[in-house]
Design a protein around this motif. Structure first.
Motif, PDB file in Angstrom:
ATOM      1  N   GLY A 128       0.827  -1.194   0.000  1.00  0.00           N
ATOM      2  CA  GLY A 128       0.000   0.000   0.000  1.00  0.00           C
ATOM      3  C   GLY A 128       0.863   1.246   0.000  1.00  0.00           C
ATOM      4  N   GLY A 129       0.593   2.140   0.937  1.00  0.00           N
ATOM      5  CA  GLY A 129       1.359   3.371   1.022  1.00  0.00           C
ATOM      6  C   GLY A 129       2.683   3.227   1.738  1.00  0.00           C
ATOM      7  N   ASP A 130       2.961   2.052   2.291  1.00  0.00           N
ATOM      8  CA  ASP A 130       4.232   1.809   2.984  1.00  0.00           C
ATOM      9  C   ASP A 130       5.248   1.298   1.972  1.00  0.00           C
ATOM     10  N   ILE A 131       6.275   2.095   1.722  1.00  0.00           N
ATOM     11  CA  ILE A 131       7.234   1.791   0.664  1.00  0.00           C
ATOM     12  C   ILE A 131       8.600   1.485   1.265  1.00  0.00           C
ATOM     13  N   GLY A 132       9.221   0.398   0.809  1.00  0.00           N
ATOM     14  CA  GLY A 132      10.552   0.027   1.261  1.00  0.00           C
ATOM     15  C   GLY A 132      10.702  -1.472   1.403  1.00  0.00           C
ATOM     16  N   THR A 133      11.945  -1.922   1.457  1.00  0.00           N
ATOM     17  CA  THR A 133      12.219  -3.357   1.555  1.00  0.00           C
ATOM     18  C   THR A 133      11.654  -3.965   2.829  1.00  0.00           C
ATOM     19  N   THR A 134      11.511  -3.165   3.879  1.00  0.00           N
ATOM     20  CA  THR A 134      10.995  -3.700   5.139  1.00  0.00           C
ATOM     21  C   THR A 134       9.544  -4.134   5.027  1.00  0.00           C
ATOM     22  N   TYR A 135       8.845  -3.661   3.990  1.00  0.00           N
ATOM     23  CA  TYR A 135       7.421  -3.969   3.842  1.00  0.00           C
ATOM     24  C   TYR A 135       7.166  -5.051   2.794  1.00  0.00           C
ATOM     25  N   ARG A 136       8.194  -5.764   2.377  1.00  0.00           N
ATOM     26  CA  ARG A 136       8.026  -6.774   1.339  1.00  0.00           C
ATOM     27  C   ARG A 136       7.239  -7.973   1.871  1.00  0.00           C
ATOM     28  N   SER A 137       6.548  -8.631   0.951  1.00  0.00           N
ATOM     29  CA  SER A 137       5.811  -9.840   1.284  1.00  0.00           C
ATOM     30  C   SER A 137       6.791 -11.004   1.387  1.00  0.00           C
ATOM     31  N   ALA A 138       6.686 -11.781   2.474  1.00  0.00           N
ATOM     32  CA  ALA A 138       7.661 -12.853   2.674  1.00  0.00           C
ATOM     33  C   ALA A 138       7.104 -13.958   3.564  1.00  0.00           C
ATOM     34  N   ILE A 139       7.510 -15.178   3.237  1.00  0.00           N
ATOM     35  CA  ILE A 139       7.273 -16.345   4.091  1.00  0.00           C
ATOM     36  C   ILE A 139       8.639 -16.918   4.434  1.00  0.00           C
ATOM     37  N   TYR A 140       8.951 -16.948   5.705  1.00  0.00           N
ATOM     38  CA  TYR A 140      10.219 -17.516   6.167  1.00  0.00           C
ATOM     39  C   TYR A 140       9.933 -18.870   6.797  1.00  0.00           C
ATOM     40  N   TYR A 141      10.266 -19.928   6.082  1.00  0.00           N
ATOM     41  CA  TYR A 141       9.900 -21.264   6.539  1.00  0.00           C
ATOM     42  C   TYR A 141      10.951 -21.830   7.482  1.00  0.00           C
ATOM     43  N   LEU A 142      10.475 -22.659   8.432  1.00  0.00           N
ATOM     44  CA  LEU A 142      11.353 -23.260   9.430  1.00  0.00           C
ATOM     45  C   LEU A 142      11.590 -24.744   9.203  1.00  0.00           C
ATOM     46  N   THR A 143      10.811 -25.363   8.315  1.00  0.00           N
ATOM     47  CA  THR A 143      10.986 -26.778   7.996  1.00  0.00           C
ATOM     48  C   THR A 143      10.769 -26.980   6.499  1.00  0.00           C
ATOM     49  N   GLU A 144      11.199 -28.116   6.004  1.00  0.00           N
ATOM     50  CA  GLU A 144      10.981 -28.433   4.594  1.00  0.00           C
ATOM     51  C   GLU A 144       9.497 -28.628   4.297  1.00  0.00           C
ATOM     52  N   ASP A 145       8.752 -29.134   5.274  1.00  0.00           N
ATOM     53  CA  ASP A 145       7.309 -29.266   5.091  1.00  0.00           C
ATOM     54  C   ASP A 145       6.666 -27.889   4.929  1.00  0.00           C
ATOM     55  N   GLN A 146       7.096 -26.924   5.737  1.00  0.00           N
ATOM     56  CA  GLN A 146       6.573 -25.561   5.580  1.00  0.00           C
ATOM     57  C   GLN A 146       6.931 -24.997   4.211  1.00  0.00           C
ATOM     58  N   LYS A 147       8.136 -25.239   3.758  1.00  0.00           N
ATOM     59  CA  LYS A 147       8.544 -24.765   2.435  1.00  0.00           C
ATOM     60  C   LYS A 147       7.621 -25.320   1.352  1.00  0.00           C
ATOM     61  N   ALA A 148       7.377 -26.631   1.399  1.00  0.00           N
ATOM     62  CA  ALA A 148       6.532 -27.267   0.389  1.00  0.00           C
ATOM     63  C   ALA A 148       5.115 -26.699   0.423  1.00  0.00           C
ATOM     64  N   GLU A 149       4.570 -26.522   1.621  1.00  0.00           N
ATOM     65  CA  GLU A 149       3.218 -25.971   1.742  1.00  0.00           C
ATOM     66  C   GLU A 149       3.165 -24.530   1.262  1.00  0.00           C
TER      67      GLU A 149
END
Length: 219
Positions: A128-149
């Motif tokens: 939205g109106g928040d601009i910058g790398t800190t506002y990027r969409s991200a999923i940080y997975y902790l397991t390989e199962d989370q990565k696959a999902e």
């Protein structure tokens, strides 16, 4: 300055940070549960970046089956960053929410559905109106199962977005690194400040996974 905030720094260019963590809350302002644990045996952790973490944290702490949430920073280089440092774009970190949940009550797939439907994952280095790398969409997975999902849900949601005439997902799906708790005043911010800024909003497109709906390729 805008280019600096929307381009991820290299490790050499990142701010040096510090060895001491910033001061944060010990317990969650709403639930009273410890932010840093210990957490009940068998509970799991997820980390999501969806823009400003104030509104994002409230979305997740409100879900049945979520034990505790916290606002923090990850995905960058600077150790123990401050909020002011992350805002410069020179730490590499994203604003994120850490979610500790009971998988017997709510699944990781359920959390992914909430993730996709409560922000716009097509906007790159902004929300939205928040601009910058800190506002990027991200999923940080902790397991390989989370990565696959996470990857399966991304592909399913991209198909739904494409069918609705919307853009390409820019969400980062990457292994979780060190998670740094944000300052105390950021924790449960919208409970402490009910009229505070939220800043998140979805695309209006339903994600066809989670809440009992299997992701593509699942039985």
């Amino acid at each position: 300055m805008l280019s600096q905030k929307t381009t991820l720094p290299t490790a050499d260019a990142a701010l040096p940070g510090r060895t001491t963590p910033v001061t944060t809350d010990e317990v969650h302002f709403v639930s009273g549960r410890p932010l840093k644990g210990p957490h009940p045996e068998g509970f799991q952790t997820a980390i999501f970046g969806m823009g400003c973490f104030w509104g994002v944290e409230r979305v997740f702490w409100s879900l049945p089956g979520v034990w505790v949430t916290s606002a923090g920073y990850t995905g960058g280089f600077t150790p123990n960053p401050t909020y002011e440092e992350t805002c410069t774009g020179l730490t590499g970190h994203a604003e994120v929410v850490q979610v500790v949940f009971n998988p017997a009550e709510i699944s990781y797939g359920d959390l992914l559905k909430v993730f996709w439907e409560n922000h716009d994952p097509t906007q790159g280095m902004r929300q939205g109106g928040d601009i910058g790398t800190t506002y990027r969409s991200a999923i940080y997975y902790l397991t390989e199962d989370q990565k696959a999902e996470a990857e399966a849900s991304r592909d399913a949601y991209q198909a739904a977005l494409t069918a609705a005439g919307q853009g390409e997902i820019t969400t980062e799906v990457t292994p979780a690194g060190v998670y740094y708790f944000a300052e105390d005043y950021h924790q449960a911010y919208l409970a402490k400040n009910p009229e505070g800024y939220c800043g998140i909003g979805g695309t209006g497109v339903v994600c066809p996974i989670g809440i009992g709906v299997p992701a593509s390729g699942e039985a």
